[in-house]
Design an enzyme around this catalytic site. Sequence first.
Site, PDB file in Angstrom:
ATOM      1  N   LYS A  10      27.215 -17.282 116.174  1.00 41.66           N
ATOM      2  CA  LYS A  10      26.582 -18.248 116.614  1.00 41.66           C
ATOM      3  C   LYS A  10      26.453 -18.058 118.215  1.00 41.66           C
ATOM      4  O   LYS A  10      27.296 -17.515 118.880  1.00 41.66           O
ATOM      5  CB  LYS A  10      27.274 -19.735 116.551  1.00 41.66           C
ATOM      6  CG  LYS A  10      27.764 -19.995 115.141  1.00 41.66           C
ATOM      7  CD  LYS A  10      26.516 -20.238 114.342  1.00 41.66           C
ATOM      8  CE  LYS A  10      26.721 -20.912 113.028  1.00 41.66           C
ATOM      9  NZ  LYS A  10      25.829 -20.483 112.116  1.00 41.66           N
ATOM     10  N   CYS A  11      25.347 -18.727 118.746  1.00 42.33           N
ATOM     11  CA  CYS A  11      25.162 -18.494 120.321  1.00 42.33           C
ATOM     12  C   CYS A  11      26.331 -19.130 121.015  1.00 42.33           C
ATOM     13  O   CYS A  11      26.840 -20.430 120.520  1.00 42.33           O
ATOM     14  CB  CYS A  11      23.836 -19.231 120.674  1.00 42.33           C
ATOM     15  SG  CYS A  11      22.455 -18.338 120.340  1.00 42.33           S
ATOM     16  N   PRO A  12      26.819 -18.714 122.103  1.00 35.20           N
ATOM     17  CA  PRO A  12      26.107 -17.456 122.713  1.00 35.20           C
ATOM     18  C   PRO A  12      26.901 -16.128 122.605  1.00 35.20           C
ATOM     19  O   PRO A  12      26.599 -15.408 123.556  1.00 35.20           O
ATOM     20  CB  PRO A  12      26.626 -18.064 124.185  1.00 35.20           C
ATOM     21  CG  PRO A  12      27.734 -18.481 124.151  1.00 35.20           C
ATOM     22  CD  PRO A  12      27.814 -19.364 122.882  1.00 35.20           C
TER      23      PRO A  12
END
Length: 71
Positions: A10-12
């Site tokens: 998942k970001c970041p």
Amino acid sequence: MKILDAKGLKCPMPLIETKKALKDVNKDESLKIIVDNETSVKNVEHFLTDNGMEVERTEKNGIFEIIVKFK
């Protein structure tokens, strides 16, 4: 070519891992970054282009491959 498989992150995290991977790539090599979500693709591509690198993106079945080309 070095490969960074950031699928499932998942970001970041894909961007953070990309920054780390770039430190280990020689100028005569290329880097392939594999991600599986549109947000990560946009963030990684923006970072790379903002830092003077050319990118080539392909997508197949929701899996994106970003090839970094050093100028």
